[in-house]
Scaffold this active site. Structure first.
Site, mmCIF file in Angstrom:
data_model
loop_
_atom_site.group_PDB
_atom_site.id
_atom_site.type_symbol
_atom_site.label_atom_id
_atom_site.label_comp_id
_atom_site.label_asym_id
_atom_site.label_seq_id
_atom_site.Cartn_x
_atom_site.Cartn_y
_atom_site.Cartn_z
ATOM 1 C CB SER A 29 13.653 15.993 -77.736
ATOM 2 O OG SER A 29 13.820 15.312 -76.372
ATOM 3 C CG ASP A 30 20.439 18.162 -75.599
ATOM 4 O OD1 ASP A 30 20.082 17.609 -75.016
ATOM 5 O OD2 ASP A 30 20.845 19.124 -76.125
ATOM 6 C CE1 TYR A 31 18.871 12.879 -71.967
ATOM 7 C CE2 TYR A 31 18.965 13.036 -70.317
ATOM 8 C CZ TYR A 31 18.829 12.406 -71.334
ATOM 9 O OH TYR A 31 19.470 11.119 -71.339
ATOM 10 C CB SER A 32 14.046 19.069 -70.213
ATOM 11 O OG SER A 32 13.744 17.707 -70.019
#
Length: 791
Positions: free
Chosen positions: A330-333
């Site tokens: 995932s990209d962050y958050s």
């Protein structure tokens, strides 16, 4: 990436001295035996993963698909040194990933909390690995990841030109070299995964992340992306990580580079055809030509479906059509944002379920959503088989990186190779080859004599661009010029204006500098330049005026392409002196400098040039280096022309009242201190079959008095097609160096891959008919021949 919050307070990091953790070893199950198969390095990786998975509890599995970032402060003492006694208490089931071991304490500003140097980072990595491999039940090592977009984003590492500058070199071989150094510096600290490169095509210069890309064209971005991955991981399609290399992470899949209104994470208003013709190709090329092991999904939505919940994108296309076998992270958050921004999930549990089902294997940077998966499996909401699928892929990364055999790093070796003389030499070469000459009325190259006024907001500071590291020393343009001319010329300096009050890319708040103060600085600059013979003026951005807008309180996109603040006023005031002016643009995105382009005597586009940028600019200004860069993006005249890219459809850009549809500078454009003559393309065959190939040859002659570089570019146009096609598409390029009078023949091969298209049934085919084969040194300076494709 997105960080959670600003953490204040300057902390001096001391060298980590960590004793072996006094944590009791948990009892191993009887089924493990004396030597588990997963610890046998001679066994096939698939068998080792099967064996390890069969021994893991559900909680241990969840730990492998989550990460630790903001919570790292919980295992540090007041001096930010590791407290081993806290590890077993806080992470009783082990640790899957650790985010950015080189930073101090999670989301931070390097100016407030300095990061860890090589020795401190290695000490932390080794201590954590020692705990993970000897003090947890199964001894599973930790996967560490870092940022390495244009250099390792860490204390002491080498800083290379920003991605858009590297793309301006049109030199994949050099990009491969650069990324090999990045890999070496990162791996030396015990890190096996890097979150780069970015292969999004950039089609909206209002978007602050355009600096992180390799430009607007899918072919150029694909070739540079392949080179970057080969530099990081090594050539070939081996899935095993060689020494001195790191696994690359291909990002961001996809549509990220043309967000609605140019604002980061905005919806991607693109069709499937647009995806397949423009946004997919760079990702597909890397997946099919390299051993890429990690792909990162993008923040944005496509046709109402965010990428982190898009089964069609991550499963059908990425894995099904392209054959990707690695891990999707995932990209962050971004998984959390399925709830908080996109509202397709009512809570983190639902967000985790949708992402896991779509095929996202790891939740970065903290695993907030995937931390709910254990409970969901027990309640029957999620199948444990889906968790096992994700865990398998993350474990495979660790086995393929060799972490089960050697998880440790050597601090002395890391110190020795970090920012070495060879790395600094390459940083200089990369900056030299990235500079693009946009205009020259004969002012350049300068002679090192008389008096030269060096003025501007980026003259005395080396701007590095987003995701910058902290090299031991960065060279400003002023320093570079002074070092170049010595006592042969008088150098005077004035700042001229300030753009933003702060230039820290990480800091949230951005404040434009006070206009009244800038008017005072402009007056000082005019007086400083009044008696100078020539002026070198820097204009453009700071790391704050164009950057990644990762949160509502951390914005970076702009609705205008004009120069920020009073920079135009500074240029006007200096122009009124009647002195020759050479403008050096130091910026993160294209600027609509129409008046500057009309009135300046010379213009260099530098983007962000890295730690050796000042020396490189001086080398070009004074003619020791002949600039050979080419623009990887179209530079519009104004935001009103957007979207503007060279490979437009035939119906686009009929015209405007009172203005032109022509760009300020076209894609592929760049001048030289010498002159080149390019012949018309010669085809080896006038007709080929739909599966055939033809050679395209171009003679290039250096007709000037200096050695120089030219980039020969090949474009293709399908003259009549069943669906509309672009007016031209880049399908080949080669940068060549020629001595005065030298002639060289450059040859390309045109075949099905260059001629194919997606028809009205969304089948990829080569349609019979006539194709215009165009060659030249920019997207507008072209000569052509006709190639006929027969059934």
């Amino acid at each position: 990436m997105i960080r959670f919050r600003k953490l204040l307070g300057a902390v001096s990091l001391l060298t980590l001295t960590v004793a072996t953790p006094a944590v009791p070893v948990l009892a191993a199950p009887a089924s493990m035996g004396a030597r588990p198969l997963y610890k046998d390095a001679s066994a096939p990786i698939e068998s080792r993963v099967d064996d390890l998975l069969s021994r893991m509890t559900l909680e241990e599995k969840i730990a492998q698909i989550t990460a630790v970032w903001t919570d790292k402060v919980k295992i540090f003492d007041d001096r930010l040194q590791l407290d081993p006694s806290k590890l077993a208490q806080i992470f009783p089931h082990g640790m899957g990933q650790f985010t950015r071991p080189s930073d101090a304490k999670g989301a931070f500003s390097p100016r407030e909390v300095p990061g860890r140097n090589p020795r401190q980072t290695v000490a932390l990595v080794n201590a954590l690995q020692r705990w993970a491999t000897t003090r947890t039940r199964l001894g599973i090592p930790i996967l560490f990841h870092e940022e390495g977009l244009h250099g390792y984003a860490a204390v002491g590492a080498t800083s290379f030109p920003q991605s858009i500058a590297l793309a301006s070199s049109w030199d994949p071989d050099m990009l491969r070299e650069v990324n090999a150094v990045i890999a070496r510096e990162i791996r030396s600290r015990g890190v096996s995964l890097v979150l780069s490169p970015v292969v999004d095509i950039a089609r909206d210069p209002r978007w602050g992340r355009i600096e992180e890309t390799y430009g607007e064209d899918p072919y150029l971005v694909g070739e540079m992306g392949v080179a970057a991955v080969e530099g990081l991981q090594g050539k070939g399609r081996s899935r095993l990580l060689p020494p001195g290399k790191v696994f690359a992470t291909l990002k961001h899949l996809t549509g990220h580079g043309q967000p609605e209104s140019g604002t980061n994470v905005g919806p991607a208003p693109v069709s499937e055809r647009e995806l397949r013709e423009n946004f997919f190709p760079p990702f597909e090329q890397v997946v099919k030509r390299t051993g890429i092991e990690a792909v990162m999904a993008s923040y944005n939505e496509i046709d109402g479906v965010p990428s982190h919940a898009n089964r069609w994108l991550l499963r059908d296309v990425l894995r099904g059509e392209w054959g990707f076998k690695g891990a999707v992270v995932s990209d962050y958050s971004a998984i959390d944002q399925l709830m908080s921004i996109h509202h397709i999930a009512g809570d983190l549990e639902q967000a985790a379920g949708r992402a896991l089902d779509a095929g996202v294997d790891a939740d970065l940077p903290d695993g907030l959503s995937y931390a709910t998966l254990g409970r969901q499996v027990r309640e029957g909401k999620i199948s444990e088989a889906l968790v096992d699928r994700a865990v398998r892929r993350m474990l495979e990364l660790k086995f393929r990186a060799g972490l089960f055999e050697n998880p440790y790093a050597d601090a002395a070796a890391s110190e020795k190779i970090t920012n070495s003389a060879q790395a600094r030499t390459l940083a200089l070469k990369a900056a030299q080859r990235s500079i693009t000459l946009l205009k020259n009325d004969g002012m350049l190259p300068l002679k090192p004599e008389g008096s030269i006024a060096v003025i501007g907001p980026s003259a005395a500071v080396a701007r590095l661009g987003g995701y910058y590291g902290q090299p031991p020393h960065s060279v400003s343009i002023l320093e570079g010029i002074r070092a170049k001319v010595g006592t042969r010329a008088k150098i005077v300096f004035a700042q001229g204006v300030r753009i933003t009050e702060n230039d820290d890319w990480w800091a949230d708040k951005v404040v434009r500098s006070d206009p009244a103060e800038n008017r005072r600085l402009i007056a000082q600059a005019v007086e400083a330049a009044r008696h100078a013979d020539r002026i070198v003026l820097t204009l453009g951005d700071t790391e704050q005026s164009s950057r990644e807008g990762w949160a509502n309180n951390h914005l970076g996109d702009r609705p205008s392409l004009d120069l920020v603040g009073e920079q135009q006023d500074l240029f006007d005031a200096l122009k009124a002196l009647g002195k020759p002016i050479a403008v050096v643009l130091i910026n993160g995105r294209p600027a609509s400098t129409v008046k500057v382009s009309e009135q300046a005597d010379a213009i260099l586009e530098g983007w962000y040039l890295g730690e050796q940028g000042g020396h490189a600019v001086a080398d070009v200004l004074f003619g020791d280096v002949n600039p050979g860069g080419k623009l990887p993006v179209t530079i519009p005249r104004s935001a009103g022309q957007l979207p503007m890219f060279y490979n437009a459809k035939p119906s686009a850009r009929r015209g405007y009242l009172f203005d032109t549809t022509d760009p300020l500078y076209p894609f592929g454009f760049g001048l030289s201190y010498t002159s080149f003559d390019l012949s018309a393309p010669r085809l080896s065959a006038a007709k080929i079959g739909v599966g055939g190939t033809a050679s395209v040859s171009v003679d290039v002659r250096n007709g000037g008095q200096r050695e120089g570089d030219e980039v020969v570019q090949l474009y293709v146009r399908d003259k009549v097609s069943s669906v509309t096609r672009p007016i031209k598409e880049l399908k080949g390029f080669q940068r060549v160096t020629l001595k005065p009078g030298e002639v060289r023949t450059v040859t390309f091969t045109v075949g099905p891959e260059a001629l194919r298209m997606w028809n009205d049934h969304m089948d990829r085919v080569v349609e019979p008919g006539d194709f215009e084969i165009m060659t030249g040194n920019s997207s507008v300076a072209l000569k052509s021949a006709t190639l006929t494709v027969v059934p």
